[in-house]
Structures are given as C-alpha cells and as structure tokens.
Design an enzyme around this catalytic site. Structure first.
Site, PDB file in Angstrom:
ATOM      1  N   CYS A   1       0.851  -1.177   0.000  1.00  0.00           N
ATOM      2  CA  CYS A   1       0.000   0.000   0.000  1.00  0.00           C
ATOM      3  C   CYS A   1       0.879   1.216   0.000  1.00  0.00           C
ATOM      4  CB  CYS A   1      -0.843  -0.055   1.271  1.00  0.00           C
ATOM      5  SG  CYS A   1      -1.377   1.514   1.925  1.00  0.00           S
TER       6      CYS A   1
ATOM      7  N   GLU B   1       0.310  -2.378  -5.835  1.00  0.00           N
ATOM      8  CA  GLU B   1      -0.530  -2.309  -4.650  1.00  0.00           C
ATOM      9  C   GLU B   1      -2.007  -2.175  -4.949  1.00  0.00           C
ATOM     10  OE1 GLU B   1       1.864   0.704  -3.249  1.00  0.00           O
ATOM     11  OE2 GLU B   1       3.255  -0.653  -2.276  1.00  0.00           O
TER      12      GLU B   1
END
Lengths: 284, 163, 806
Positions: free
Chosen positions: C385, C760
């Site tokens: 992330c 991500e």
C-alpha cells in the site's frame, strides 16, 4: 525457533524401546512423525531429555485386514491410510478423515499412532477411533493390554497410556453402511472448529446402528452415545436428527479460542453433525 | 551436548557429518552442506518453504531432526535440475510466471515434483489440494497451478512419445 | 529501407520492450534454488545474534542477569541497553520523527520487545543462552485500546516524553497522544453535513494486520576493522536510506558504510523500517570484529517488526436525496503502538490518507487523524500500500455502500453518479491532491458488463427468496469497488523521509558491443525489476532487453534512491530509467549524425537506430553507435555512452480499478466461498502484462487474507494471540479463488512513458471488494456495517445478530 538438546535413541524393537523409556522415565518421550512434538520442542514448550524414535521398529507398521477385523500399526502414516485400497474398502471413513488432516507434507510423516496417542484434542483421529469403537494395544514391559478408544482420553494431553508404555497398534471392525467425516476449519492445515465422525447402518428405512463422535469441542474427543441412540430405531427423520444434535450438545464443552466463541462452536457443532448424519445416511 | 554421526544422501551424493541430534534437517542442509535452496519461512511446519523430498515423500525439513533423517535419501531443488538441464517443472514455473520473490519456489517445485509422481495427470482441483502445504505470498497461486498443470502435460506428452 | 532491414514491428518485437510479456530473467536462479537471500550468506567466523524478548506488554525492568547465559560455551556477548548507552545507540530515531528503544531501557512497552541481544557461535547456542538470561520484570497496567489510552487517568506509556507536549508533527494533547493531522475545510464540511438531505455515519475499523513476507527480516553486519568499512547485507527495501540513517546514528562516515540488499523474499512494507536487530548486529560486529547475522523467526516477525493498519475511521458522508455526494467528514484514531515507527513521508504522519475521497467528485471534505500510543508493537507500515491508501480506499468504499443503503439506491449506480468525470482531469480534490488522469466510467461500465451485473443482482434476489422459503442456507454477496490509488512518492517539494527527497535514480552504461548495464536506487522483492526496467530501456534506446543487465541494491554501485515500496518503483525509478535512456539517445543521435555525415537534426529515431531523414537506407544502429562512442574521436563529444538521471516526479500517479467479487456465504457456518472475482486495473501504460497479472493475483490474495481472517489480535493483557501461521491467516492454494483480470489504459500525462504502477492496486481495491461482498450478502436483512476480518465466526455472528438462525 530452536529446540533444546536431547539424547537420541532409535530402537529396532518394541522391547528395546520400552527399556529405554523405563530407563529414562520422565525425561524420555517417544516420537513418531513428530509434527506435534517437534514444534512444541522448537517453541521450548516441551523439554525432552531422551527422544525415542520409533521409525525403525518394523512391528509397528502396516495395515492388516483379516475378515472384518482391521489392525493398523501405530507407525502407519496418514498418507498410507489414504492410499490403502484395502482400507478404502473395509473402512472408507478413514480415508475421508485422513484427507482432512493438516496438509500433504504433514500426512506423509504424521502417523495414526502419534495422532491418537498424544492426547491433543485438536487431532482428528481420536474421535474417529471412538466412533469406530477401536481398541488400542499398549505394550509395556509386563506385556500388552488393550484399552478402548472410548476409555483412553482423560483430559488434554492426558491419556490412559502410562509413560513407559507404547501404543503398538489399533484394531477395529470393518464398517458397513454409511459413513461421514465432516470437518469445518479455517484453512488447510488448521485444526477443526468442529468435526463429526458418523457411522450409520440401516435396516430398510430404519436406522439399525449409529455411532457418533465429535472432535475439538472438548478437552478430549467426545463419543456421543445418547446422540447415536436418538437415531437408532428412527427413520433418520428431522425429529430424530434434532434429538441427536440436542444430545450431542449436552456432551460437548467447547472453549473460546481464535476460531470463535463458545456459542458459535456449539452452533457449528450442530450444523456439522447434521450434515454428517445426512451424508452418512445417504450412503447407508 | 554430544554429537552423532549422520549419514545421508543428498541429491545423489553420500554425506557423512557430525551433528547434534537436535539439529534440524533444514539447518544441516543449508548450513553444513551449503544446500540453500530450501528455506525457512514459518518454523512451525505451515509454510512448506523448507520442503524436500525424503525417501520418496515430501517433508518439511524444519520439522525433522537430523537424527531422524539419519540414513535417508534426500532430494532438494538443487537435485531436480540445474544449468545442464532443467526439470520440466522449473521450466514451466518460468514460462508461466509461477514465481515472484522466489522464496517459496524451491519448496513449491520440490513438492510439485512428488505430486506429479503420484498423480501424473491431475485436475486443477487436485493440484490446489496437493499443493496446500506450501504457502506463497506473492503469486496468489494462479500461475503456480498453471505451471504445474503445464508441466504435467509436458511430462505426459514426453512419456507417450517414448512409448 | 534497404532489403536487409527487417520491418519496424519485427525489430520492435525483438527488443522485448514496453508491452512485451517478456519472461523474467530472475527466474533462472530462483527455480534452481540459487537465489541469494540474507540467511544464505555464510562468512568465516560469523556469529549469530538472537533476542531476549519481553513476555509482558508493559513492565518495568528491575534487573537483567546474563551470567548463566554467558557461561555457556560459545556465547560471545550479551548486550543490554546499558551496553549501548555509551554509544548512544540504546534508542534510535524512527522514520516518523519519533524514537524507539533498540534494547529495553528501563521498561518494556509491548510483548515481544527486544530486551537483550545474545551473540553466540551459532543459532543453537544463541537460542540456549536466550533461555538463560534472567530478567526481573515488574508488571505495569496495560493499554491496548487507543480510546482508553486517551483517558485522563490512562497509564503513561512513554515516560521519555513526559512533559514534552510538542511532537514531531505538532502539539500533543495527552501523554499518550502523538499528533493531530488535519486536512480540508472543517467548518464548510460540518456545515454541509449539518444541512444535507441525507447523512450516513459509521465507525469503520481497519484491523491490525501484518505484511508477513515469506522471508522474515534479517541482516549480516560485518565491520572490517582493518579498512574501517562497515558492510551490512539485509532485508532492506530502501538500502540507501538505511545507509544514511546508519551513518547518522552510528557516527560512521557514510562512505565507510556499504548496504547491500541481496535477493529479498517478499517485502510488502515489512522491510522498509530500521529494526533493533540491524542496530544490534552492527554493534555486535563492531565489538567482536567478525560478521554477525541476525534473522528473526516467524513469531518474532509477527510480534515485533512492522504491523500495518489499526485505523478507527469515524465517517460521515452527506448527499442529496437523489444521491449526489456533497461532503465527506472523517476522524481517524490511529493506533501506532508503543513507538511511532510508520514509514510515511515526513510531512504526512497519516500517509496519503487524504486520498479518502476516492474516485468521487466530493466538493467539500474534512479529515483529522489522531495518532495514539498503546502497548502494542510499533509500525503502521504500508502493507502492499502507498502509505495509508488501503485504509482510505476501504473507508470510502464502505461509506459509499452505507450511503447507498441509506438512499436505497443501487451501489453501482451511486458510484457512477459521483465519479470524477474524464473531462475533469487533472482534478483537484477537496483534500489537496491533483489527480493526474482517469476514465472511471469506461472502466466501470466494462466491469459491470463483464460480470453481467444485472444478472447477478437478479440471481441474488432469487437466492434471497429461496432462503426465505427455507430452500437454501447460502446467500450471495456482490462486492463492488471502484478505487483510486495515489502512488509514486514522490515530488521532492512535498515528499521526503528524514529529509531525504523521494526522487529516484538510474544510471546507464552502454558497453562497446552494444549491450548495457542499468543501476537503480530501488530494490526488487519479487516485482521483477531486472525484467521490466530493461524493457523500459529497450524501448527508449533500441537495445534488446535481453542485452541489458539491471542491478539494484548495492549502495556502493547504485545511484542514490529511496527504494521500493508504495508502488513507487515504476512511477519514479521507471521514469528515471526512461529519462536516462533519453539522455543516451540524445548523445547517440549526435554520434549517428557525425558518422552519417549529416546534421543532428537530419537523423530521426527508428526503433533501434538513427536514420537519415528521407534516406532510410542510410542509418546507424545503436550497436554501431555504441562501438563508435568508444573508438571514434567525435569533435565536441566525450567518449563513452553513459547517463544518469535523478528523477523528481512532478506529481504522484493515480492508478485506478473496478473490482467485482461474487461470494456465497453460508449463514450457518460462516464460511464464505468466492465464486468469481473480476479485477479490472488501469495502471496507465502497461510495461509487461504477464508481470502485471502476477502482481494482481498476488495482491488480491493478500487482500483476501486481510478481509477474510488475517489479523494481529491482542488480549486485554497485550498478549499476541496470532503469533504463528496456524492462527495468522495466510491462505493456501485451496482457499484462494481463480481471478479474472482485465484492464483499460489511461496513461499518466506527466510520466515519461505514461506508467502509473500496479503492485498495490489489487490490495487497495481487493479488501473493500471482499468486505463489501460479505456485507452485500446480508444487505436485504438489515446489515449496515460490521468490522473485518470476516472469518467464519464473525460472519456467523452477523447472521446470528440478524436473527437468521431462527
């Protein structure tokens, strides 16, 4: 994770293994596949001074089917249980249950004896053995004795086996009729949230025989005689199954853990048993 | 603590060494013999990164003592194929992008090798079930499954051609 | 074109450049077991370090007695905070402006905290010695709840900060408070929310989890006392930053430190931070003069190094009656554990959480984040992330669903109604970002069509009817997500870590025979940089990707860069690669023109060569130019063909995607079966579709894990309940579904090749898709919101609380 030190022994006979166990008493532990014991040793939650490896004892291996009697050596692996054609025909529930143990690698080394003897309530085979009314043959220095699987488990990790005894084999009768091993788990490799072993025989439309045992819902496996009784004589109708589930719920005592709270486990135990009964009945 | 003599065959080569009985097979392979293909991922026999083939079985070498392995015949990823000739599984993992960071790969391929010995023509479901003792954090397994199925097809085609 | 020249398309294909599903060059070594991970390193005389860790979450240390441990043969040293104090290394700075104990200094603040470091001849002796170190603890009251931590009578966790009410990110208002971070217009947002037709309000919790790469963290530190050089091999996602930090805190001159990231067995954010194990290994090597290895085990990894999330997000979303969103208000309580050890850019203590307006044109918004200390492990890393973007995407994608419920509107329709429209880009968001490009409606329509959304809704309704008639116990959930990511940190004007601007770099050398080496400041952990960066370069300079070596991870050879995390490699280092390639090409053009005896402007680029305009039979290939650069004295041109580029991106990139998850949920057992998962990703220009697909499969599987069971759970005493892979959920091939991938291409207008990054996206978009599917299954029975992870018992509890068990 690194285990502590120990002395290693690899006896080639039951007699010699028993002597080593006697000599070192509390310090000695027998090891079969080791997939319960070794992680405990690596976590340093089990301290073993003398490890007695049973792998070289030929007498502890093998599956024998004689008439309707099945004898399985304690060191027979779960993979061997799965791949035995003889067993698949004489007691197919063993294959169904064994396929639900841990994962492939663990089943190659995990043994029936280790699984039933160490008293871990999470193991799948103890409940199954209770369902099958298996007899365990224990060897001690004074000879062998038989203990029924239904009498063997006292509490988590406490069994009728004395420290200086070795489980040598497991005996039970071939099954007839329907069977099911139903298990709910979070993922492959997990212990059961709830599991049920069920055998059912029918005479016409009437249930003539039933045996039920539950796994990981108490600190021992739970053979549910009353639950089976509720089925016998019935047509396996909804009312009979309800009665069996109610009787089972009386006998289990699940504890909260990461798999969920008690209420959930009771509920799932009921669902799993219902499914197992229905599947076994459909095969009977 | 006293050491014991361990005799094992690793990738076809006989090895004799002194080790404490408690030493884990994975450490014997990696640290004493320099066979660093198999890895330690979880320590508790859940991830399968340490998978080797021992006497014809897939085992997790992090959960086997050196002493238990005494006398065993062991094959690791290094024994399946190398620069002079890759195993079909090694080729297919590359061909179908069945790996990313590579850490699980030796265990995956070694396990898949045994799976295909036992089920030469597996379904996708059989591959997924048979590989469930090996964790991968990168690939989501989809291309691993694809690679194993492709390897099975290649091996079967080669077998048929040979007959 | 002369007869010998193959057609353009053929030459372009031979390069295996942009768009080629080129097989990975890394795979040869990995498939043969010849990767070189940190625990594979073996050096003469190498010692092994292992930690004594705290069994308590909060306790005072009264004494440490290592006599018995030191008495074991093979034990070389046992280090405690007292040994590190003279070097001022008993504490270290974190990347978030806080400081963290290297070894427990007077007290411990979380279970698993490092208390002493045993150095021994091998890992077996070290483990034995760890058992024998006697630590006398006095237990203190434990706080694991970030709300209780802020009570006036809550225990003081960080005694070192007592009385210090000015933190790294502004004032602290409580002894367990770290910072408040505000974005947007508070008054305007509260006015909109206060007067809206409809307001949906909910507390959305994104639980604590962990990146859990298959390889744990570790290092080998080697101090060469003869040359005064320190070399550290380790699991570092940002090797240069580690070098600078190591120099700043150790006082060793930076040129005397060499950081090497060998092969890394997955990172996912776990390997960005600096951990006590690294510091202790370095100190131990300095003390002993031999290499010292430290490799954590899985339990240590899950308990102590870098958790992710633990965000309590209170939201209010306002809309008109017909579903036009007018405002978004959010307050986050962020549980950072015992030390603030997030790896966010300095000016962003809550990362890029202010992307939480998502894919929607929300005119007014306000966000406040309060960071709080608790007796839990430090971290808060970006687990697959880009700095709190997964939290933001989960928040907005849940709030949209909750609003749709309140409006009694189809959630797909509500999304479409509020998308930022194609013509609005570049789009200025209410919380401060400038979205570069997007075409959300096209992606959305494609996704809904691909899954037959209408048909699925019909089937779902039929299933509900069957359920009500008692014919089935399984419900169908349709989980929708349209996410927008923000990646590629980032522009130096607003992104730095410890003052280091978040540019990245590439250095290229063309060899005389026309092959090349490119070195970058990033480091692959499975992303396949050696494959894809060569592809970028192949298209830029016309040298086949197969003839280009890509090297990363050695600070002595690679140009300075900030490393690989937050999907920044393609947007930043990928851009640097393209720009360095363009410098090469510019010089090549001069050489070609000289060789062809024409003016520079009279040659033009043609895939792999420069051609004289209007005379295609007259050309010089890059191979010829490369050789010429080494053997021709070209007036005004230096010999050789090399370039370096430090790329400071003008903006972030904003990948997006549309995901649909179809799930069957067993009301009685709580089991969830993923029947279908469709993932459409738009990551701009696609460099290698094979690798993109692999990234999507992997990210979705991590999302599956997080949404459906993976958590770091604590009991009231601060004991970690999920410390092994038995309880910390990592799905196997059996639990993992088959994924259908798809794409649209909306290039980034400011990136040299239009690429946006993809690593991500599937995690950012996957988690809300799985979670929304669970919620959606119970939508008609009155479920508004429930917390993840959706493991069996929690799904069962939803059904139970809704009265579905009779």
């Amino acid at each position: 994770m690194i285990p502590g030190s120990f002395e290693y022994h690899r006896p080639d006979s039951v007699a010699s293994a028993l002597e080593i166990l006697a000599e070192y008493g509390d310090e000695a532990r027998a090891i079969a596949g080791g997939h319960s014991l070794i992680p405990m040793m690596k976590l340093r939650m089990a301290d073993v001074g003398h490890l007695v490896d049973l792998q070289a004892i030929a007498d502890l291996k093998g599956i024998t089917v004689q008439g309707d009697t099945i004898i399985i050596g304690a060191m027979t692996t779960q993979q061997e249980l799965i791949s035995s054609a003889e067993l698949a025909s004489a007691a197919p529930i063993l294959r169904e249950a064994s396929l639900q143990i841990a994962d492939p690698q663990v089943r190659y080394v995990g043994t029936i004896g280790g699984n039933v003897a160490n008293g871990d309530p999470g193991n799948d085979l103890p409940g199954l053995m209770q369902c099958l009314d298996a007899q365990y043959t224990l060897a001690g220095r004074d000879g062998t004795r038989e203990v029924a699987a239904r009498d063997f488990y006292e509490a988590a990790y406490f069994t009728a086996r004395e420290d200086d005894e070795i489980l040598v084999s497991i005996k039970f009768r071939a099954t007839t009729g329907g069977y099911a091993y139903e298990k709910q788990k979070r993922k492959i490799g997990d212990y059961a949230t709830a599991a049920a072993a069920v055998l059912i025989a029918k005479d016409g439309a009437t249930c003539s025989f039933a045996s039920i045992a539950m796994t990981n819902l108490s600190d021992t496996p739970v053979w549910c005689e009353a639950a089976a009784d509720a089925l016998v004589g019935s047509s396996l109708d909804q009312a009979a199954i309800d009665a069996a589930v109610a009787a089972m719920l009386e006998t289990i005592d699940p504890q909260e853990d990461n798999r969920g709270p008690v209420e959930f486990k009771n509920h799932v135990a009921g669902v799993i048993l219902r499914r197992a009964i229905e599947r076994a009945a459909s095969r009977a | 603590m006293s050491k014991m003599q361990i005799n094992i065959t690793v990738n076809g080569k006989k090895q004799e060494l002194l080790a404490e009985p408690r030493e884990l097979l994975i450490h014997v392979l990696r640290e004493r013999l320099g066979v660093t293909g198999p890895h330690v991922g979880c320590d508790t026999s859940h991830c399968g990164a340490c998978t080797v083939d021992m006497d014809g079985k897939s085992v997790k070498a992090c959960t086997v003592f050196a002493a238990q392995a005494n006398g065993a015949d062991i094959t690791t990823i290094e024994g399946l194929g190398g620069p002079d000739g890759l195993h079909v599984l090694q080729q297919m993992f590359k061909e179908h992008h069945g790996l990313q960071c590579g850490f699980c790969t030796p265990g995956m391929i070694t396990r898949a090798y045994r799976l295909l010995q036992e089920i030469p023509n597996p379904s996708e479901e059989e591959v997924r079930f048979g590989m469930a003792g090996n964790l991968c954090r990168c690939t989501g397994y989809q291309n691993i499954v694809k690679a194993i199925l492709a390897a099975a097809a290649e091996l079967n085609a080669a077998k048929e051609a040979a007959q | 074109m002369n007869e010998m020249t193959p057609p353009k398309t053929e030459r372009a294909a031979a390069l295996k450049g942009l768009g080629s599903a080129r097989k990975r060059v890394e795979d040869a070594r990995f498939t043969q077991g010849k990767g070189n991970y940190v625990d594979d390193l073996k050096m003469p005389g190498m010692l092994f370090g292992d930690f004594v860790r705290s069994p308590y979450a909060h306790a005072r240390i009264k004494s440490i007695n290592a006599d018995k441990a030191k008495a074991i043969p093979g034990v070389v040293a046992v280090l405690t905070a007292d040994d590190l104090r003279p070097l001022n290394l008993h504490w270290m700075p974190t990347l978030a402006g806080d400081k963290q104990m290297v070894l427990a200094d007077g007290k411990v603040l979380f279970q698993g905290q490092e208390v002493a470091f045993v150095v021994a001849e091998d890992r077996y002796v070290a483990a034995d010695a760890v058992e024998l170190v006697e630590v006398d603890y006095e237990e203190l009251p434990v706080v694991v709840d970030p709300f209780k931590a802020q009570a006036s009578d809550a225990p003081v966790l960080r005694e070192d900060l007592e009385g210090n009410m000015e933190g790294a990110h502004g004032p602290r208002r409580h002894h367990n408070h770290i910072f408040t971070w505000e974005q947007g217009d508070k008054d305007a947002t509260e006015a909109v929310v206060g007067s809206a037709d409809v307001v949906a309000e909910e507390m959305v919790y994104y639980h604590r989890t962990h990146p859990c790469p298959l390889e744990t963290c570790g290092c080998v530190a080697s101090m060469d006392k003869v040359n005064g050089k320190l070399t550290v091999w380790g699991t570092f996602q940002a090797p240069h930053a580690v070098r600078t930090v190591a120099s700043l805190i150790s006082g060793i001159a930076e040129h005397n430190i060499r950081i090497i990231s060998p092969d890394i067995g997955g990172g996912f954010g776990n390997k960005v931070g600096v951990y006590p194990g690294y510091i202790c290994s370095i100190v131990a090597s300095i003390v002993t003069g031999v290499p010292v290895k430290w490799v954590e085990d899985r339990m240590e990894n899950l308990m102590a190094t870098a958790f992710a999330r633990d965000y309590w997000m209170q939201g209010k979303i306002a809309a008109t009656k017909d579903g036009r969103i007018t405002g978004l208000w959010c307050h986050v309580t962020a549980d950072h554990g015992a030390f603030d050890a997030c790896a966010d850019p300095t000016k962003f203590p809550a990362g890029f959480f202010n992307i939480c307006t998502g894919s929607y044109d929300i005119p007014t918004a306000y966000l406040a984040v309060d960071g709080v200390y608790t007796n839990k492990a430090p971290g808060g890393v970006a687990y697959r992330c880009s700095f709190r973007v997964t939290e933001a995407a989960y928040f907005i994608e849940r709030m949209i669903e909750i609003l749709a419920l309140k409006l009694d509107m189809d959630p797909a329709e509500l999304r479409a109604k509020n998308f930022i429209r194609k013509e609005q880009f570049p789009y200025q968001s209410a919380l401060g970002w400038e979205y570069d490009s997007g075409d959300y409606q096209t992606a959305w329509d494609k996704a809904l069509k691909a899954v037959d959304y209408e048909g699925l809704r019909r089937e779902q309704a039929e299933r509900v009817d069957a359920f009500k008639r008692g014919e089935t116990r399984k419900l169908i959930g349709i989980g929708l997500t349209h996410f927008t990511e923000i990646v590629g940190a980032g522009p130096v004007k607003n992104c730095d870590i410890l003052g280091l601007g978040m540019f990245d770099s590439c250095e290229i050398r063309i060899h005389p025979t026309g092959s090349a080496i490119a070195r970058l400041g990033t480091i692959s952990q499975g992303q396949g940089h050696a494959t894809t960066f060569a592809q970028i370069l192949a298209s830029e300079i016309g040298i086949p990707a197969d003839d280009i070596t890509v090297e990363e991870g050695d600070t002595d050879t690679a140009p300075y860069g900030l490393g690989t995390y937050g999907s920044r490699s393609t947007p930043v280092a990928g851009a640097a690669t393209a720009m360095a390639g363009r410098k090469i090409r510019a010089k090549a053009q001069m050489i070609a023109a000289y060789l062809l005896e024409v003016h520079d402007d009279d040659v033009e680029w043609d895939v792999d060569r420069f051609v004289v305009k209007g005379a295609p039979q007259r050309f010089k290939t890059m191979k010829e130019i490369a050789f010429a650069s080494y053997n021709q004295a070209i007036p005004g041109v230096e010999p050789g063909l090399e370039a370096v580029s430090y790329y400071d991106p003008p903006n972030m990139t904003y990948p997006f995607g549309a995901y649909v998850c179809v799930m069957e949920v067993d009301v009685d057992t709580g089991e969830a079966d993923i029947r279908k998962f469709y993932a459409l990703d738009d990551c701009g220009t696609r460099i290698n579709p094979m690798i993109i697909e692999g990234q999507v499969h992997g990210g979705l599987t991590e999302a599956l894990a997080i949404a459906m069971g993976q958590e770091i759970a604590y009991d009231e005493l601060g004991n970690v309940k999920t410390g092994t892979l038995m309880d910390f959920f990592v799905p196997t091939s059996w639990e993992t579904p088959y994924y259908t991938t798809d794409h649209t291409v909306t290039p980034s207008p400011h990136h040299p090749i239009g690429a946006k990054g993809v690593g991500e996206s599937p995690n950012v978009g996957g988690v809300p898709a799985f979670s929304n599917a669970v919620h959606d299954a119970f939508r008609t029975f009155g479920l508004t919101h429930t917390h993840m992870p959706h493991d069996h018992w929690r799904i069962w509890k939803i059904a139970h609380d809704l009265g579905l068990h009779g």
